[in-house]
Write a protein that holds these residues in place. Sequence first.
Motif, PDB file in Angstrom:
ATOM      1  N   ALA A  10      39.720 -48.307  21.268  1.00  0.00           N
ATOM      2  CA  ALA A  10      38.438 -49.174  21.318  1.00  0.00           C
ATOM      3  C   ALA A  10      38.483 -48.596  22.137  1.00  0.00           C
ATOM      4  CB  ALA A  10      38.608 -50.238  21.507  1.00  0.00           C
ATOM      5  N   GLU A  15      31.364 -46.373  24.797  1.00  0.00           N
ATOM      6  CA  GLU A  15      30.245 -45.830  24.928  1.00  0.00           C
ATOM      7  C   GLU A  15      29.747 -45.431  23.857  1.00  0.00           C
ATOM      8  OE1 GLU A  15      33.458 -43.367  27.679  1.00  0.00           O
ATOM      9  OE2 GLU A  15      31.983 -42.434  28.950  1.00  0.00           O
ATOM     10  N   PHE A  21      37.942 -55.152  22.944  1.00  0.00           N
ATOM     11  CA  PHE A  21      38.809 -56.163  22.666  1.00  0.00           C
ATOM     12  C   PHE A  21      38.766 -56.717  23.526  1.00  0.00           C
ATOM     13  CE2 PHE A  21      38.986 -55.854  17.919  1.00  0.00           C
ATOM     14  CZ  PHE A  21      38.897 -54.596  18.296  1.00  0.00           C
ATOM     15  N   ARG A  22      39.837 -55.935  24.447  1.00  0.00           N
ATOM     16  CA  ARG A  22      40.551 -56.615  26.072  1.00  0.00           C
ATOM     17  C   ARG A  22      39.873 -56.718  27.510  1.00  0.00           C
ATOM     18  NH1 ARG A  22      43.899 -55.581  21.852  1.00  0.00           N
ATOM     19  NH2 ARG A  22      44.776 -56.974  21.132  1.00  0.00           N
ATOM     20  N   TRP A  28      37.227 -60.657  22.110  1.00  0.00           N
ATOM     21  CA  TRP A  28      39.079 -61.564  21.752  1.00  0.00           C
ATOM     22  C   TRP A  28      38.239 -62.129  23.244  1.00  0.00           C
ATOM     23  CZ3 TRP A  28      38.597 -60.484  17.536  1.00  0.00           C
ATOM     24  CH2 TRP A  28      39.905 -59.879  16.919  1.00  0.00           C
ATOM     25  N   HIS A 105      44.951 -49.354  11.141  1.00  0.00           N
ATOM     26  CA  HIS A 105      44.325 -50.788  10.894  1.00  0.00           C
ATOM     27  C   HIS A 105      43.338 -51.120   9.541  1.00  0.00           C
ATOM     28  CE1 HIS A 105      46.102 -51.709  15.649  1.00  0.00           C
ATOM     29  NE2 HIS A 105      46.722 -51.194  14.524  1.00  0.00           N
ATOM     30  N   THR A 172      43.352 -46.977  24.991  1.00  0.00           N
ATOM     31  CA  THR A 172      43.586 -47.910  24.367  1.00  0.00           C
ATOM     32  C   THR A 172      45.029 -48.711  24.836  1.00  0.00           C
ATOM     33  OG1 THR A 172      45.313 -48.570  22.483  1.00  0.00           O
ATOM     34  CG2 THR A 172      45.794 -45.937  23.373  1.00  0.00           C
ATOM     35  N   SER A 173      44.978 -49.852  25.341  1.00  0.00           N
ATOM     36  CA  SER A 173      45.224 -50.991  26.232  1.00  0.00           C
ATOM     37  C   SER A 173      46.589 -51.214  26.502  1.00  0.00           C
ATOM     38  CB  SER A 173      45.213 -52.507  26.304  1.00  0.00           C
ATOM     39  OG  SER A 173      45.057 -52.615  25.036  1.00  0.00           O
ATOM     40  N   ASN A 197      42.711 -42.795  30.059  1.00  0.00           N
ATOM     41  CA  ASN A 197      42.010 -44.235  29.570  1.00  0.00           C
ATOM     42  C   ASN A 197      41.198 -44.522  31.677  1.00  0.00           C
ATOM     43  OD1 ASN A 197      41.555 -46.939  30.098  1.00  0.00           O
ATOM     44  ND2 ASN A 197      44.135 -46.735  27.848  1.00  0.00           N
ATOM     45  N   ALA A 214      36.152 -42.186  28.347  1.00  0.00           N
ATOM     46  CA  ALA A 214      36.380 -40.753  27.068  1.00  0.00           C
ATOM     47  C   ALA A 214      35.276 -38.805  27.669  1.00  0.00           C
ATOM     48  CB  ALA A 214      36.619 -41.333  26.277  1.00  0.00           C
TER      49      ALA A 214
END
Length: 228
Positions: A10, A15, A21-22, A28, A105, A172-173, A197, A214
């Motif tokens: 994500a 940007e 998400f996190r 979330w 996904h 990505t986390s 990241n 990014a």
Amino acid sequence: MRKIVILTGAGVSAESGLGTFRDKGGLWTRYDLSEVATPEGFARNPALVHDFYNARRANALDASPNAAHAALARLQAEHGGVTLVTQNIDDLHERAGSRDVIHMHGQILRALCAVCGARWDAPRVMGPRDACPSCGAAATRPDIVWFGEYPYHMERIAEALAGCDLFVAIGTSGEVYPAAGFVEEAAGLGAETLEINLKPSAPGRFDRVIAGPATQAVPRWVAEVLGG
Ligand code: APR
């Protein structure tokens, strides 16, 4: 030519205005993922799930690719030997010119029939009473992989990881498997690993880390790979 596998999350679309998400204020933190991103949640309340993805589809359609998406498309075109895997369900990589993007996904712009498995281009707004164009069942869902479901294209991804010289995780986390395990898989098979990241995910997990947004860090890295 060095074979490169890139995994985006994500953060590569952040940007472009699409939420992560996190991070603080992430999806979330505002929605209960068990209600909107699981097969059980969909069975319990399909209308709620469609509302959630209708909003994300509208956001994705209204967003534009950013300099990171463009740089990755340039790398694919000029370097060759690049496999682009994304956890993202938006189509910003494609709209930036990337080809053959592996959406592990699923994709927000695709629809799936929960009864017969047919897939088609999703309408802008989907609802629980929409009929499947193939079997007629009112069982349409976004073609998204929910928690507890198996991601798409895993064999193809495993092959790419086995044959790559460099694995790069961007935005990505690294919290959701199996994607989170790709770095160990690639390293175990002899690849170099790089994380790009805003906030590096875990010290020591990657051979090299480039910290930054990014839209700045990815074009700089691509220029380095392409030799300026
Ligand atoms: N530039 C680079 N990285 C960024 C930026 C940015 N501008 N903004 C945020 N990030 C990074 C964050 O530091 C974080 O590491 O993007 C990452 C976002 O992490 P998550 O919100 O967990 O998103 P992601 O890793 O893609 O989630 C994986 O979880 O919920 C499921 O299916 C969903 O595909 C998703 C998967």
